[in-house]
Design an enzyme around this catalytic site. Sequence first.
Site, PDB file in Angstrom:
ATOM      1  CE1 TYR A 235     -12.997  -1.576  -0.068  1.00  0.00           C
ATOM      2  CE2 TYR A 235     -11.875  -3.820   0.150  1.00  0.00           C
ATOM      3  CZ  TYR A 235     -11.793  -2.462  -0.045  1.00  0.00           C
ATOM      4  OH  TYR A 235     -10.501  -1.760  -0.258  1.00  0.00           O
TER       5      TYR A 235
ATOM      6  CD  GLU B 147      11.651  -7.701  15.125  1.00  0.00           C
ATOM      7  OE1 GLU B 147      11.095  -6.819  15.164  1.00  0.00           O
ATOM      8  OE2 GLU B 147      12.831  -8.008  15.505  1.00  0.00           O
TER       9      GLU B 147
ATOM     10  CG  ASP C 232      15.482  -5.765  15.781  1.00  0.00           C
ATOM     11  OD1 ASP C 232      16.411  -6.366  14.862  1.00  0.00           O
ATOM     12  OD2 ASP C 232      14.866  -4.823  15.078  1.00  0.00           O
TER      13      ASP C 232
END
Length: 462
Positions: free
Chosen positions: A138, A220, A273
């Site tokens: 910024y 995860e 997964d």
Amino acid sequence: MAFAPMGPEASFFDALDRHRASLLAMVKRGAGETPAGATRVASSSEVLTAIENIIQDIIKSLARNEVPAFTIDNRSSWENIMFDDSVGLRMIPQCTTRKIRSDSPKSVKKFALILKVLSMIYKLIQSDTYATKRDIYYTDSQLFGNQAAVDSAIDDISCMLKVPRRSLHVLSTSKGLIAGNLRYMEEDGTRVQCTCSATATAVPTNIQGMQHAKFLLIVEKDATFQRLLDDNFCSRMSPCIMVTGKGVPDLNTRLLVKKLWDTFHIPVFTLVDADPYGIEIMCIYKYGSMVSTEKRVCSPVSTHTVHSLGGLLTGLVRQGFPECPREMVISSRASLCLSGVSPALSISSNLTDEMRCVQESMSFEAHNLTIPTIRWLGLLPSDIQRLNIPKDSLIPLTKHDQMKLDSILKRPYITYQPLWKKELEMMADSKMKAEIQALTLLSSDYLSRVYLPNKLRFGGWI
């Protein structure tokens, strides 16, 4: 307030205790060894001197009418990456480099960004203050364009100076969460106590004191993490710690997990997964990251970029090196000549050359981030068959999944993980993947009450 563990009886942790004993023996054998090329925490004066040397090189190039450029180790090539079993992926001592030149329309913006961030880092270290990556963005959002450009510039600077990012006084906002039997003290002295309830604490940017547990579970996905909290998994497996990076982990999450390992040497497990991208995330924690690429169209070089470059060089010469001759101070018009870009080209040229936008690896800082002792707890492809998970809950591998899986199988560390390789080949042969949520088809709380407890009790990790 003291913790009130509600976990299982001591014998439940026999397999975990044996595993930890083997880890401690391994740590003892490797005590005192520091991998070659490992980054270290540098003092403020050392970082300031390194930045000054870089600026002096730029000034000398200008004095010789040469084009200034930054030379940075090439982290996007496997040729420069080696596998070290004690560290993970790290850069070779003598690797190839790439140049970010100030006379090319394709790299002048990158050059300006690095120079801008370097000047800000210099001021932060001088004043002994810190800023987040968002704060830096910024300060000149028009120049940076997006947050990813800032992140990339900071990583380049860290690699160029060969110091960890924290030595640059730049912090990142944490996205990860932590829960369980953990107390720690933040850098400002604030004492934080995580809980075993259904709430989690944001991963801290820096910690100084911690209390240990039996094991650390890296989850995860945030949804799975929250489900385990709702099922009181931490309380029933107490004392334990759970962490999630909400997908690909940020730096703070990796630093926290690394610090927990370095401090307590407790077993660290991953729950991901059974798909290539879950395995990729596990590999990032264990071995480090390499690179991902995507194609985009290169935007034109704006006058704001070129003027910023000239102003930055002028300011650095005047403020940082007042003893420099007056003729070496650069005007904005001279900066246009320096970049090799004319004002007309800066405004009107429509550059449509495709270029790769590379998310560089953190392999140069592997020693500070990786945990090669991590074990894969689940979900294993072999678990899909062993548990007779319904076939209609499985998902066919996509073309991208297959490419990712092939890429992982070719990586050097897979040679050292024959059990992992077997699981990956099983996935490749079946051409199917499964999410952790598939276990809910067996029962709504199967993950927290059956699957994970049995894995932990009987050593079902690889």
